[in-house]
Design an enzyme around this catalytic site. Structure first.
Site, PDB file in Angstrom:
ATOM      1  N   ASP A  72       0.880  -1.166   0.000  1.00 28.09           N
ATOM      2  CA  ASP A  72       0.000   0.000   0.000  1.00 28.09           C
ATOM      3  C   ASP A  72       0.915   1.212   0.000  1.00 28.09           C
ATOM      4  O   ASP A  72       1.586   1.485   1.005  1.00 28.09           O
ATOM      5  CB  ASP A  72      -0.907  -0.014   1.237  1.00 28.09           C
ATOM      6  CG  ASP A  72      -1.805   1.212   1.334  1.00 28.09           C
ATOM      7  OD1 ASP A  72      -1.655   2.149   0.518  1.00 28.09           O
ATOM      8  OD2 ASP A  72      -2.657   1.247   2.240  1.00 28.09           O
ATOM      9  N   LYS A 106     -14.031   9.126 -11.021  1.00 25.14           N
ATOM     10  CA  LYS A 106     -14.759   9.176 -12.288  1.00 25.14           C
ATOM     11  C   LYS A 106     -15.242  10.598 -12.537  1.00 25.14           C
ATOM     12  O   LYS A 106     -15.419  11.389 -11.612  1.00 25.14           O
ATOM     13  CB  LYS A 106     -15.963   8.226 -12.247  1.00 25.14           C
ATOM     14  CG  LYS A 106     -15.637   6.772 -11.923  1.00 25.14           C
ATOM     15  CD  LYS A 106     -14.937   6.081 -13.070  1.00 25.14           C
ATOM     16  CE  LYS A 106     -14.771   4.584 -12.791  1.00 25.14           C
ATOM     17  NZ  LYS A 106     -14.023   3.894 -13.861  1.00 25.14           N
ATOM     18  N   TYR A 201      -6.726  14.724 -10.606  1.00 22.04           N
ATOM     19  CA  TYR A 201      -5.848  13.713 -11.190  1.00 22.04           C
ATOM     20  C   TYR A 201      -4.712  14.381 -11.961  1.00 22.04           C
ATOM     21  O   TYR A 201      -3.540  14.013 -11.826  1.00 22.04           O
ATOM     22  CB  TYR A 201      -6.650  12.799 -12.113  1.00 22.04           C
ATOM     23  CG  TYR A 201      -5.833  11.713 -12.764  1.00 22.04           C
ATOM     24  CD1 TYR A 201      -5.422  10.595 -12.040  1.00 22.04           C
ATOM     25  CD2 TYR A 201      -5.458  11.801 -14.111  1.00 22.04           C
ATOM     26  CE1 TYR A 201      -4.666   9.594 -12.643  1.00 22.04           C
ATOM     27  CE2 TYR A 201      -4.710  10.811 -14.708  1.00 22.04           C
ATOM     28  CZ  TYR A 201      -4.311   9.706 -13.971  1.00 22.04           C
ATOM     29  OH  TYR A 201      -3.559   8.721 -14.566  1.00 22.04           O
ATOM     30  N   GLY A 202      -5.066  15.380 -12.780  1.00 16.61           N
ATOM     31  CA  GLY A 202      -4.043  16.085 -13.542  1.00 16.61           C
ATOM     32  C   GLY A 202      -3.005  16.739 -12.652  1.00 16.61           C
ATOM     33  O   GLY A 202      -1.800  16.669 -12.921  1.00 16.61           O
ATOM     34  N   LYS A 205      -0.622  14.090 -11.183  1.00 15.19           N
ATOM     35  CA  LYS A 205       0.369  13.607 -12.144  1.00 15.19           C
ATOM     36  C   LYS A 205       1.376  14.696 -12.497  1.00 15.19           C
ATOM     37  O   LYS A 205       2.547  14.415 -12.783  1.00 15.19           O
ATOM     38  CB  LYS A 205      -0.328  13.076 -13.394  1.00 15.19           C
ATOM     39  CG  LYS A 205      -1.121  11.798 -13.141  1.00 15.19           C
ATOM     40  CD  LYS A 205      -0.235  10.678 -12.603  1.00 15.19           C
ATOM     41  CE  LYS A 205      -0.989   9.387 -12.399  1.00 15.19           C
ATOM     42  NZ  LYS A 205      -0.119   8.279 -11.920  1.00 15.19           N
TER      43      LYS A 205
END
Length: 282
Positions: A72, A106, A201-202, A205
């Site tokens: 994890d 999502k 998310y962007g 990253k």
């Protein structure tokens, strides 16, 4: 077996793939097992060994022999346990770490954005940092790190101020400061006004790529390459199964290309960003 000194290679090539019991990570494990055969020990990792077991059996049915470790990336105890296991089993040396573990909400997720921002950064960015802090010290001096990032992590999603700060960063604290500012702004619903994108998310990253570039500078003295890549939009539980045009195996291809090239070529490319076996601007 007596432990070797940190940075000494011995025996088979040892490769750890985080978050790899399904999707792109699974295909990376499969393709590397096929490529190396008995010349490498390739670790499939997952938080839950029970859920991963059927996928291990799939590979073994094909005549492949991956290793398995519970991991994890958000738990220091879990990451330390993996390090201790690698020290016991492989003289404390890993030749490649492939940072694939990650999560994404999502598009239609009902969770409020402040929650999405904090959880996604905690997992994808701070989980990556935990791996780097604990495991990079045992990467072999001729080893490599490959970060499975995304085109969503492009630099132009943030203000000019943050683009300059991240592109010129020489230490991880600089990147972490920006990630923390994004989370703080998101808690107030002010991320756009503060110079950030609306993609948790962007942003996660973006942080991974920026940190990977810093690590490339820091690890150059140990002859360790750090390579960032985008697998593309692939069919998976995370991205969905109908709209993405690429299979998980196609997404895994560039990871395997980077891992299996000569170390001289890896070092030439260290700090770069890649997709479809090509160098891309960040």
């Amino acid at each position: 077996m007596s432990p070797s000194k940190p940075g000494e290679s011995s025996g088979k090539r040892v490769i750890v793939v985080t978050g790899s019991y399904k999707g792109i990570g699974f295909e990376v494990v499969r393709l590397l097992c096929e490529h190396y055969g008995d010349r490498a020990t390739v670790y499939m990792t997952a938080r839950d060994a029970t859920r991963a077991q059927p996928y291990m059996e799939q590979l073994k049915a094909k005549g492949l022999n991956p290793a398995f470790a519970e991991l994890d990336i958000t738990s220091k105890d879990s990451v330390m346990a993996l390090k201790e296991s690698l020290e016991r089993e492989h003289n404390g040396v890993v030749h490649c770490i492939i940072n694939n573990a990650g999560m994404a909400y999502k598009r239609d997720a009902p969770d409020p954005f402040p929650q999405q921002a904090s959880e996604t950064i905690a997992n994808n960015y701070f989980g990556y940092l935990l791996i780097s802090e604990v495991l990079y010290p045992i990467v072999a001096n001729d080893g490599c790190v490959i970060n499975v990032a995304s085109m969503c992590g492009k630099l132009n999603q943030v203000s000019d101020q943050y683009q300059k700060q991240l592109s010129e960063a020489d230490n991880i604290d600089t990147v972490t400061e920006v990630m923390n500012k994004f989370v703080a702004a998101a808690q107030k619903g002010e991320q756009k006004q503060a110079g950030f994108s609306n993609s948790a998310y962007g942003m996660s990253k973006l942080g991974m790529i920026a940190a990977g570039r810093v690590h490339a500078k820091q690890l150059a003295g140990r002859n360790i390459a750090v390579l960032n890549m985008c697998p593309g939009w692939c069919k998976s539980d995370m991205a969905g199964w109908e709209r993405p045009p690429k299979t998980a195996a196609e997404g895994a291809d560039t990871v395997v290309w980077l891992e299996t090239m000569t170390h001289e070529e890896q070092m030439k490319r260290s700090g770069g960003f890649f997709q479809e076996r090509k160098d891309y601007p960040w």
